[in-house]
Design an enzyme around this catalytic site. Structure first.
Site, PDB file in Angstrom:
ATOM      1  CD  GLU A  87      20.073  91.173  62.591  1.00 35.04           C
ATOM      2  OE1 GLU A  87      20.207  90.523  61.530  1.00 35.04           O
ATOM      3  OE2 GLU A  87      20.650  90.871  63.644  1.00 35.04           O
ATOM      4  CD  GLU A  93      30.519  77.094  64.726  1.00 37.47           C
ATOM      5  OE1 GLU A  93      30.555  78.166  65.360  1.00 37.47           O
ATOM      6  OE2 GLU A  93      29.529  76.331  64.748  1.00 37.47           O
ATOM      7  CB  THR A 148      17.670  89.044  70.049  1.00 43.38           C
ATOM      8  OG1 THR A 148      18.963  89.501  70.388  1.00 43.38           O
ATOM      9  CG2 THR A 148      16.685  89.443  71.127  1.00 43.38           C
ATOM     10  CG  LEU A 189      28.559  90.547  71.275  1.00 41.31           C
ATOM     11  CD1 LEU A 189      28.182  91.986  71.613  1.00 41.31           C
ATOM     12  CD2 LEU A 189      28.656  90.375  69.770  1.00 41.31           C
ATOM     13  CB  CYS A 232      18.195 108.788  80.395  1.00 39.18           C
ATOM     14  SG  CYS A 232      19.292 107.771  79.395  1.00 39.18           S
ATOM     15  CG  HIS A 278      17.699  83.869  72.772  1.00 36.03           C
ATOM     16  ND1 HIS A 278      18.031  82.712  73.452  1.00 36.03           N
ATOM     17  CD2 HIS A 278      18.867  84.449  72.427  1.00 36.03           C
ATOM     18  CE1 HIS A 278      19.355  82.605  73.504  1.00 36.03           C
ATOM     19  NE2 HIS A 278      19.891  83.642  72.893  1.00 36.03           N
TER      20      HIS A 278
HETATM   21 ZN    ZN Z   1      18.240 107.711  77.268  1.00 33.74          ZN
END
Ligand code: ZN
Length: 365
Positions: free
Chosen positions: A71, A202, A47, A282, A103, A50
């Site tokens: 991380e 790969e 990420t 993933l 939530c 990106h």
């Molecule tokens: Zn939540």
């Protein structure tokens, strides 16, 4: 506790490629449930790449001059008034999902899908800096059995653990598409979980080498009939499907762990899935739409799972157990030497070019 002065941090200038190294005020406020962390080691996620490239998939979400990075491993040097489980001097890893806890998804035990989630290094300041403030519940005590460099990668490792352990792998033939950090971790976990055969694909030479080393580390001398293999897709991409069928006696693989997000890998991976096979996906695709062999998948009766993040905190304990008992070793993924934050351009480029699995930053270098 507050710190005076400024600290080094890597921030994202909105809409532009790359990052900026800046001096910003050190965190001045620790909320009652927060901990202040001195970062000891930080790694770079897909990420973050990106974000570095300012890709459309993430560009809009990252505020101008946000401190990036989610991380990391660091030392707790300050605690809020309501912190109960951590104390100064504790060494912790970061969990990047700061959740609301109230939530519908949080209440259903699916906090990784929280509707109000704030991600470290994206929605709030991250850990590619000398100091960072995070909620106590996002600071996970480091195991004494792992290095601070491995502890920095725990958030990413959690994705691989959650994906690879989504379906039973014992006695199965498993295809791992892509040997980036996630794929390399998935290979190790699949071997540790008792897969009878691990095949991986790969294109980068050094990653093929690392993947082979990881495979070899699991094979006992009496296991002469194993048929594990890393397929180099740079040489003959069209031959991959046939090679996998050959390696599985014409049946195809029981399980696909798709860790690459590459369109071709997704398509080929689903192609070689045997009847009643299971796919766990993933890798984020850079395309909005991926073509999949819809009708074939129905006739084959396959099951597809999509994974996002990690289960909090089940995945953390599963992953930690694998490391503590020597079933998985993440050290082979770590590139040396380590980088100072000032040398971010070189470090990011190495990872973008697929030349290394994981670069590690040490803010005090
Ligand atoms: Zn939540």
């Amino acid at each position: 506790m507050t710190l005076n002065g400024t600290m080094k941090a890597l921030v994202k200038p909105y809409g532009k490629r790359g990052l900026k190294m800046v001096n910003v005020p050190t965190p001045q406020r620790i909320g009652p449930g927060d901990v202040l962390i001195k970062v000891l080691a930080a790694s770079v996620c897909g990420t973050d790449l990106h974000i570095y490239e300012s890709d459309a998939s993430i560009r809009e979400r990252v505020a101008d001059n946000q401190i990036i990075g989610h991380e990391f491993c660091g030392e707790v040097i300050g605690v809020g008034s309501q912190v109960t489980k951590l104390a100064k001097g504790d060494i912790v890893s970061s969990e990047s999902h700061v959740i609301c806890g109230t939530c519908a998804y949080c209440q259903d035990g699916l906090p990784h899908l929280c509707q109000e989630v704030a991600l470290l290094g994206i929605d709030r300041p991250g850990g590619l800096a000398e100091y960072v403030v995070i909620p106590e519940q996002n600071a996970i005590l480091k195991s004494p059995h792992v290095s601070v460099e491995v502890a920095a990668m725990m958030d990413a490792y959690g994705n691989a653990v959650d994906t690879a352990l989504c379906v039973p792998l014992i006695g199965k033939s498993v295809l791992v598409t892509g040997c980036g950090p996630q794929g390399l971790m998935a290979i190790a976990i699949a071997m540790a979980a008792g897969a009878k055969q691990v095949i991986a694909t790969e294109m980068y030479e050094n990653r093929i080498e690392t993947a082979n080393k990881i495979l070899e580390s699991y094979v006992r001398p009496n296991q002469t009939n194993r048929r594990d293999m890393i397929l180099d897709i740079s040489k003959n991409p069209d031959g991959v499907v046939n090679k996998i069928y050959e390696a599985t006696d014409g049946l195809g693989v029981d399980v696909l762990l798709e860790m690459s997000g590459a369109d071709r890998a997704i398509k080929d991976g689903l192609d070689v899935l045997r009847n009643a096979g299971q796919a766990v996906i993933l890798g984020l695709s850079s395309s909005k739409k991926v073509e999949i062999p819809w009708t074939d998948l129905i006739f084959k009766g396959v099951t597809i799972y999509f994974r996002y993040g990690r289960h909090l905190y089940r995945t953390w304990s599963e992953g930690r157990n694998l490391l503590e008992f020597g079933l998985v070793d993440l050290e082979p993924l770590i590139h040396k030497p380590y980088f100072a934050l000032d040398n971010f351009e070189e470090a990011f480029q190495l990872q973008i070019d697929g030349k290394v699995a994981k670069v590690i930053f040490k803010p005090d270098l």
